[in-house]
Write an enzyme that holds these catalytic residues in place. Structure first.
Site, PDB file in Angstrom:
ATOM      1  N   HIS A   1       0.722  -1.130  -0.119  1.00  0.00           N
ATOM      2  CA  HIS A   1       0.092  -0.058   0.032  1.00  0.00           C
ATOM      3  C   HIS A   1       0.831   1.224  -0.034  1.00  0.00           C
ATOM      4  O   HIS A   1       0.717   2.231  -0.984  1.00  0.00           O
ATOM      5  CB  HIS A   1      -0.925   0.129   1.337  1.00  0.00           C
ATOM      6  CG  HIS A   1      -1.636   1.188   1.464  1.00  0.00           C
ATOM      7  ND1 HIS A   1      -2.961   1.154   1.321  1.00  0.00           N
ATOM      8  CD2 HIS A   1      -1.148   2.452   2.074  1.00  0.00           C
ATOM      9  CE1 HIS A   1      -3.364   2.510   1.414  1.00  0.00           C
ATOM     10  NE2 HIS A   1      -2.437   3.231   1.903  1.00  0.00           N
ATOM     11  N   GLU A   2       1.708   1.328   1.091  1.00  0.00           N
ATOM     12  CA  GLU A   2       2.661   2.676   1.023  1.00  0.00           C
ATOM     13  C   GLU A   2       3.781   2.763  -0.386  1.00  0.00           C
ATOM     14  O   GLU A   2       4.015   3.830  -0.658  1.00  0.00           O
ATOM     15  CB  GLU A   2       3.325   2.358   2.101  1.00  0.00           C
ATOM     16  CG  GLU A   2       2.577   2.441   3.431  1.00  0.00           C
ATOM     17  CD  GLU A   2       1.716   3.704   3.577  1.00  0.00           C
ATOM     18  OE1 GLU A   2       1.981   4.610   3.234  1.00  0.00           O
ATOM     19  OE2 GLU A   2       0.498   3.551   4.338  1.00  0.00           O
TER      20      GLU A   2
ATOM     21  N   HIS B   1       1.976   4.937  -2.559  1.00  0.00           N
ATOM     22  CA  HIS B   1       2.010   6.277  -2.202  1.00  0.00           C
ATOM     23  C   HIS B   1       3.587   6.839  -2.753  1.00  0.00           C
ATOM     24  O   HIS B   1       3.810   7.886  -3.202  1.00  0.00           O
ATOM     25  CB  HIS B   1       1.713   6.637  -0.878  1.00  0.00           C
ATOM     26  CG  HIS B   1       0.297   6.339  -0.357  1.00  0.00           C
ATOM     27  ND1 HIS B   1      -0.555   6.960  -1.178  1.00  0.00           N
ATOM     28  CD2 HIS B   1      -0.280   5.853   0.495  1.00  0.00           C
ATOM     29  CE1 HIS B   1      -1.735   6.593  -0.550  1.00  0.00           C
ATOM     30  NE2 HIS B   1      -1.464   5.766   0.343  1.00  0.00           N
TER      31      HIS B   1
END
Length: 433
Positions: free
Chosen positions: A24-25, A28
């Site tokens: 997920h990170e 980003h």
């Protein structure tokens, strides 16, 4: 051995959880760097740092509490209306706003003025914030498709498990035959347990739902083609009307009864691999169910409260947290099923976890990713309106002003997490029993 497998399942789940968070990170991080935003930190977990290494301008690390993760981007919020980063104020709400604004600039270095998050165009900020949940969605879709097409799922098949001897209306809820009950058409035609129905009235059937609908729509003579001991056999039953359970559009029993065609056999269940269209359709149903579950989450709070702090029983569809999911992950590897199905079940659970992360993070609430996306969309809308009306550019939307609301939302999430944790400990959801 069972205890060892249970512990192994928990450890594997924790690894899967950490990977999902890191994935997920990464979404980003990669998009932020792509748009030239400086990212000082990439962390998996919260709390004390267990390990970290600096590569270039970013510190990569793992923290002690595996309940999330974050990347730190410079300039998440614009300066105040007067151009200053921090103002003096005795208002607690103003203090929240200015603390958040100051934190966004605390690692500002010379030359970072053009690398601030808020200076990027709204569409770029939307991509950066949506990339995290998007990575979870990509992972969920990949796992779901892989499991459905490689391992398969437990489904009702067109293979015959048992043939009824007589016709009994389902509304009577009895198994035994009584004097006067007519013989079941399947038994009269010679259908046997182990037969696999491959065609009905000359039309090939590939799944139970298709066959079930064909049977219900038919009364009178029919031709049923079955595979039996490696050969194809045609049977000629005469279907009759019977009281059977009413089904909804998804094939689930509604609790009422209708009059429909009746053949008289019980289908067998089995592991069935899905082709691509079937897998996509099944995955779509899972996503709709996940969205419905998220919408219905507030309604689950009373049941969680009773299970955690009262004498209520934990519902099977009750929300679970990390502790509860880890326990279920451990139980998966203790089930008396083939190892391949243990792996498939675990992967399905990991995919569902990633789907939940996607749906939850896309809620348009701060401090979630969806809240920042909503802020960027609002900024874009009002700038476009100002441009169309030939008015001055209103400038960036100051998301920091919503921080008091974000703290309230975060407080609610924390309370809900603690309630789920208590329920997971006191009255855990189990796979069996």
């Amino acid at each position: 051995m069972t205890t060892l497998m249970f512990v192994l399942g928990i450890l594997i789940f924790v690894v899967g959880l950490l990977f999902s968070i890191a994935w997920h990170e990464l979404g980003h991080l990669s998009t932020a760097k792509m748009f030239g935003i400086r990212v000082p930190q990439y962390m998996v977990g919260f709390g004390p740092t267990l390990w970290s290494r600096r590569r270039g301008e970013t510190e990569y690390g793992i923290k002690a509490i595996p309940l999330g993760g974050y990347i730190r981007m410079i300039g998440m919020f614009p300066p105040g209306d007067d151009g200053r980063i921090r103002q003096r104020s005795t208002s607690p709400f103003r203090g929240m706003i200015e603390d958040a604004r100051a934190a966004a600039y605390e690692e500002l270095r010379p030359g970072d003025e053009k690398r601030l998050f808020y200076t990027r165009k709204p569409w770029k900020r939307i991509i950066v914030m949506a990339a995290g949940p998007g990575m979870n969605l990509i992972l969920a879709v990949a796992i779901f498709l892989g499991v459905l097409m490689s391992f398969g799922i437990n489904q009702t098949t067109t293979t015959v498990a048992q043939v009824a001897e007589c016709v009994v209306p389902q509304s009577e809820q009895r198994d035994e035959c009584r004097a006067g009950d007519p013989a079941a058409p399947a038994a009269e035609a010679g259908l046997k347990a182990g037969d696999t129905i491959v065609a009905f009235n000359g039309e090939p059937v590939t799944g139970w739902s298709e066959l079930q609908n064909a049977i219900r729509d038919t009364t009178g003579p029919a031709r049923v083609t079955v595979e039996r001991d490696g050969t194809t056999v045609d049977l000629y039953p005469t279907l009759i009307e019977n009281q059977v359970a009413k089904l909804d559009d998804d094939g689930y029993v509604e609790g009422e009864f209708v009059t429909a065609g009746f053949l008289g056999f019980t289908p067998a269940g089995g592991i069935v691999k899905q082709d691509f269209p079937q897998a996509v359709s099944y995955m779509g149903d899972i996503m709709v169910s996940g969205l419905d579950a998220l919408i219905g989450l507030p309604g689950k709070i009373p049941g969680l409260w009773d299970a955690a702090l009262g004498n209520g029983e934990r519902e099977a569809d009750s929300p679970v947290g990390v502790v509860g999911a880890a326990r279920v992950g451990g139980e998966v590897f203790t089930l008396d099923i083939p190892a391949s199905q243990q792996v498939a079940t675990f992967l399905f659970m990991l995919a569902a976890f990633n789907l939940s992360l996607f749906l939850f993070n896309m809620l348009p609430l701060l401090p979630l990713d969806g809240g920042h996306i909503a802020g960027a969309l609002w900024e874009s809308a009002r700038r476009n309106v100002a441009r169309a009306l030939r008015r001055p550019d209103p400038g960036p939307f100051d998301v920091a002003k919503l921080m008091p609301v974000a703290y309230v939302v975060a407080g609610i999430f924390i309370c809900f997490t603690l309630l789920v944790l208590a329920a997971d400990i006191v009255s855990p959801v189990r796979l069996a029993g």
